[in-house]
Write a protein that holds these residues in place. Structure first.
Motif, PDB file in Angstrom:
ATOM      1  N   GLY A 282       3.802   2.792   2.647  1.00  0.00           N
ATOM      2  CA  GLY A 282       5.159   3.196   2.267  1.00  0.00           C
ATOM      3  C   GLY A 282       5.507   4.532   2.897  1.00  0.00           C
ATOM      4  O   GLY A 282       6.547   4.673   3.561  1.00  0.00           O
ATOM      5  N   HIS A 283       4.616   5.524   2.764  1.00  0.00           N
ATOM      6  CA  HIS A 283       4.893   6.836   3.374  1.00  0.00           C
ATOM      7  C   HIS A 283       5.104   6.700   4.879  1.00  0.00           C
ATOM      8  O   HIS A 283       5.962   7.361   5.459  1.00  0.00           O
ATOM      9  CB  HIS A 283       3.738   7.805   3.106  1.00  0.00           C
ATOM     10  CG  HIS A 283       3.792   8.457   1.751  1.00  0.00           C
ATOM     11  ND1 HIS A 283       4.866   9.209   1.332  1.00  0.00           N
ATOM     12  CD2 HIS A 283       2.896   8.487   0.720  1.00  0.00           C
ATOM     13  CE1 HIS A 283       4.629   9.668   0.103  1.00  0.00           C
ATOM     14  NE2 HIS A 283       3.442   9.242  -0.288  1.00  0.00           N
ATOM     15  N   VAL A 284       4.296   5.853   5.528  1.00  0.00           N
ATOM     16  CA  VAL A 284       4.421   5.666   6.982  1.00  0.00           C
ATOM     17  C   VAL A 284       5.810   5.121   7.327  1.00  0.00           C
ATOM     18  O   VAL A 284       6.439   5.553   8.296  1.00  0.00           O
ATOM     19  CB  VAL A 284       3.333   4.693   7.511  1.00  0.00           C
ATOM     20  CG1 VAL A 284       3.582   4.359   8.983  1.00  0.00           C
ATOM     21  CG2 VAL A 284       1.943   5.279   7.318  1.00  0.00           C
TER      22      VAL A 284
ATOM     23  N   ASN B  31       0.854  -1.178   0.000  1.00  0.00           N
ATOM     24  CA  ASN B  31       0.000   0.000   0.000  1.00  0.00           C
ATOM     25  C   ASN B  31       0.906   1.250   0.000  1.00  0.00           C
ATOM     26  O   ASN B  31       1.792   1.379   0.852  1.00  0.00           O
ATOM     27  CB  ASN B  31      -0.895  -0.036   1.248  1.00  0.00           C
ATOM     28  CG  ASN B  31      -1.833   1.148   1.320  1.00  0.00           C
ATOM     29  OD1 ASN B  31      -1.400   2.284   1.416  1.00  0.00           O
ATOM     30  ND2 ASN B  31      -3.123   0.875   1.280  1.00  0.00           N
ATOM     31  N   HIS B  32       0.673   2.144  -0.940  1.00  0.00           N
ATOM     32  CA  HIS B  32       1.517   3.335  -1.096  1.00  0.00           C
ATOM     33  C   HIS B  32       1.580   4.172   0.197  1.00  0.00           C
ATOM     34  O   HIS B  32       2.638   4.700   0.567  1.00  0.00           O
ATOM     35  CB  HIS B  32       0.962   4.180  -2.245  1.00  0.00           C
ATOM     36  CG  HIS B  32       1.653   5.488  -2.464  1.00  0.00           C
ATOM     37  ND1 HIS B  32       2.836   5.599  -3.146  1.00  0.00           N
ATOM     38  CD2 HIS B  32       1.331   6.747  -2.084  1.00  0.00           C
ATOM     39  CE1 HIS B  32       3.204   6.868  -3.177  1.00  0.00           C
ATOM     40  NE2 HIS B  32       2.314   7.590  -2.545  1.00  0.00           N
ATOM     41  N   MET B  33       0.442   4.276   0.888  1.00  0.00           N
ATOM     42  CA  MET B  33       0.418   5.098   2.100  1.00  0.00           C
ATOM     43  C   MET B  33       1.192   4.408   3.234  1.00  0.00           C
ATOM     44  O   MET B  33       1.801   5.075   4.057  1.00  0.00           O
ATOM     45  CB  MET B  33      -1.030   5.394   2.549  1.00  0.00           C
ATOM     46  CG  MET B  33      -1.903   6.033   1.481  1.00  0.00           C
ATOM     47  SD  MET B  33      -1.110   7.320   0.480  1.00  0.00           S
ATOM     48  CE  MET B  33      -0.833   8.605   1.672  1.00  0.00           C
TER      49      MET B  33
ATOM     50  N   THR C 184       8.580  12.880  -0.379  1.00  0.00           N
ATOM     51  CA  THR C 184       7.751  12.699  -1.573  1.00  0.00           C
ATOM     52  C   THR C 184       7.977  11.290  -2.130  1.00  0.00           C
ATOM     53  O   THR C 184       8.831  10.551  -1.649  1.00  0.00           O
ATOM     54  CB  THR C 184       8.075  13.765  -2.645  1.00  0.00           C
ATOM     55  OG1 THR C 184       9.485  13.921  -2.691  1.00  0.00           O
ATOM     56  CG2 THR C 184       7.445  15.105  -2.310  1.00  0.00           C
ATOM     57  N   ASP C 185       7.190  10.940  -3.145  1.00  0.00           N
ATOM     58  CA  ASP C 185       7.183   9.550  -3.605  1.00  0.00           C
ATOM     59  C   ASP C 185       8.580   9.035  -3.960  1.00  0.00           C
ATOM     60  O   ASP C 185       9.342   9.691  -4.669  1.00  0.00           O
ATOM     61  CB  ASP C 185       6.255   9.428  -4.828  1.00  0.00           C
ATOM     62  CG  ASP C 185       4.805   9.647  -4.428  1.00  0.00           C
ATOM     63  OD1 ASP C 185       4.520   9.654  -3.222  1.00  0.00           O
ATOM     64  OD2 ASP C 185       3.971   9.805  -5.335  1.00  0.00           O
ATOM     65  N   ASN C 186       8.883   7.855  -3.453  1.00  0.00           N
ATOM     66  CA  ASN C 186      10.167   7.205  -3.711  1.00  0.00           C
ATOM     67  C   ASN C 186       9.967   5.713  -3.473  1.00  0.00           C
ATOM     68  O   ASN C 186       8.924   5.298  -2.950  1.00  0.00           O
ATOM     69  CB  ASN C 186      11.248   7.781  -2.781  1.00  0.00           C
ATOM     70  CG  ASN C 186      10.970   7.467  -1.320  1.00  0.00           C
ATOM     71  OD1 ASN C 186      11.340   6.417  -0.826  1.00  0.00           O
ATOM     72  ND2 ASN C 186      10.272   8.360  -0.619  1.00  0.00           N
TER      73      ASN C 186
HETATM   74 MG   LIG Z   1       2.668   9.797  -2.288  1.00  0.00          MG
END
Ligand SMILES: [Mg+2]
Ligand SMILES: Nc1ncnc2c1ncn2[C@@H]1O[C@H](COP(=O)(O)OP(=O)(O)OP(=O)(O)O)[C@@H](O)[C@H]1O
Length: 339
Positions: free
Chosen positions: A112-114, A108-110, A299-301
């Motif tokens: 990932g942010h966590v 899940n992308h979010m 930011t996205d990585n």
């Molecule tokens: Mg993002």
């Protein structure tokens, strides 16, 4: 464990290689094609991903000094995001894993942010509060148990990053707006314009940013062209403060209400210096731990995707070959039966 991770949920094509706690490669290829449109054009994003995915993954492996056969697990963003963008990275990763017979995991992308700040996926003291502030999300999430997410509050309209991007467009500052606005804001007065704080005085832990955007629009209409230019730094600083105030206020409220022991800032807006500074101030002498991601991982990585995958892969979690990318995929959907 050596993990190759791929992220392509929006307009960045990213690949990373980690070996346990070490980041061996972090490649992010952005797509300037969207700049002239003032926002991401989904069809163009998907085509750009198709052009760059192979070179980006190749470069990540080269930087890591590894051969594909040495990779022990492959992870990719499964969602949320733009359907056509997700498909490219997700299927590229799945095909690689299938062909090489490697463990594969959709992330899940979010999540990932966590996990962006957590080397080898080790979390701070629980229960932790995650303040996710990105282009598509503004949420307060409580984590009492690793991998389980409870939504405490969220934006009722625009996301914080979206507000930055929309207001930057009104000010003629280009896309993405967050970095441009905070650069201008650095020399401005945050109290120069009295912009509204969404949902101020209301109960609950939600946010609202659409009224703020409209207030900026009305203020701009009342200014002359010259004033718009000369007062741009003040406008940016006052707007930024009106975004940051409720983020900090609601986080502190959630910490009090929900017995929180650590606060993690996540998402692209986590790169905002004013927000980081205000949280650091609030944390002084407080009984909770504050975790801020490195600027390069806000930011996205794909490093964040690799980190979210690390613990799961080590525990033996695997995605089936029939798993598909999922454009709408809330963190709260993750459960034992749907890891
Ligand atoms: Mg993002
Ligand atoms: N320094 C900054 N200050 C404020 N906002 C910023 C800053 N740097 C980036 N942003 C904002 O962060 C957002 C991009 O973050 P991110 O890449 O996490 O979003 P996304 O992936 O598009 O959305 P989501 O993660 O919700 O799917 C943009 O809205 C951008 O304006």
């Amino acid at each position: 464990m050596k993990i190759l991770a791929i992220e392509s949920s929006c307009d960045d094509t990213a690949a990373a290689v980690i070996d346990a706690e070490q980041v061996l490669a972090n490649v992010v290829s952005s797509q300037p094609v969207h700049e002239i449109w003032g926002g991401v054009v989904p069809e163009l994003a998907s085509r750009e991903h198709m052009k760059t995915i192979q070179p980006v993954v190749g470069l990540a492996l080269k930087k890591a000094g590894l051969d594909l056969r040495e990779i022990e697990g492959i992870a990719a963003t499964r969602g949320p995001g733009l359907a056509g963008s997700l498909l490219v990275g997700f299927h590229f990763a799945k095909a690689l894993a299938l062909a090489l017979d490697k463990p594969f995991l959709g992330i899940n992308h979010m999540e990932g942010h966590v996990y962006a700040p957590f080397i080898s996926g080790q979390l701070p003291p629980l229960p932790m509060l995650v303040l996710i502030v990105s282009g598509g999300h503004t949420q307060l999430i409580r984590v009492a148990q690793e991998g389980r997410y409870e939504l405490l509050g969220q934006t009722l309209d625009d996301a914080a990053g979206e507000a930055f991007d929309k207001v930057a467009k009104l000010l003629g500052l280009g896309y993405p707006g967050g970095p441009a606005i905070s650069r201008e804001a650095a020399s401005g007065d945050p109290a120069a314009f009295a912009f509204p704080r969404g949902l101020k005085g209301r109960e609950g832990l939600d946010f609202s940013y659409s009224g703020l955007k409209t207030a900026v629009l009305h203020t701009l209409r009342a200014l002359s062209e010259e004033q718009r230019r000369t007062r741009r730094a003040d406008l940016c600083a006052s707007f930024e403060e009106a975004v940051v105030d409720p983020l900090v206020g609601q986080s502190l409220r959630a910490i009090d209400l929900h017995g929180i022991r650590s606060l993690v800032l996540a998402g692209g807006v986590a790169a905002n210096q004013r927000l980081r500074q205000r949280l650091l101030q609030a944390n002084q002498g407080a009984g909770w731990q504050l975790v801020l991601p490195e600027l390069a991982h806000c930011t996205d990585n794909a490093v964040m995707i690799a980190r979210a995958a690390h613990g799961r892969l080590l525990r033996g979690e695997r995605s089936g070959w029939d798993l598909e990318a999922t454009p709408r995929f809330s963190l709260m959907e993750l459960s034992e039966s749907n890891p």
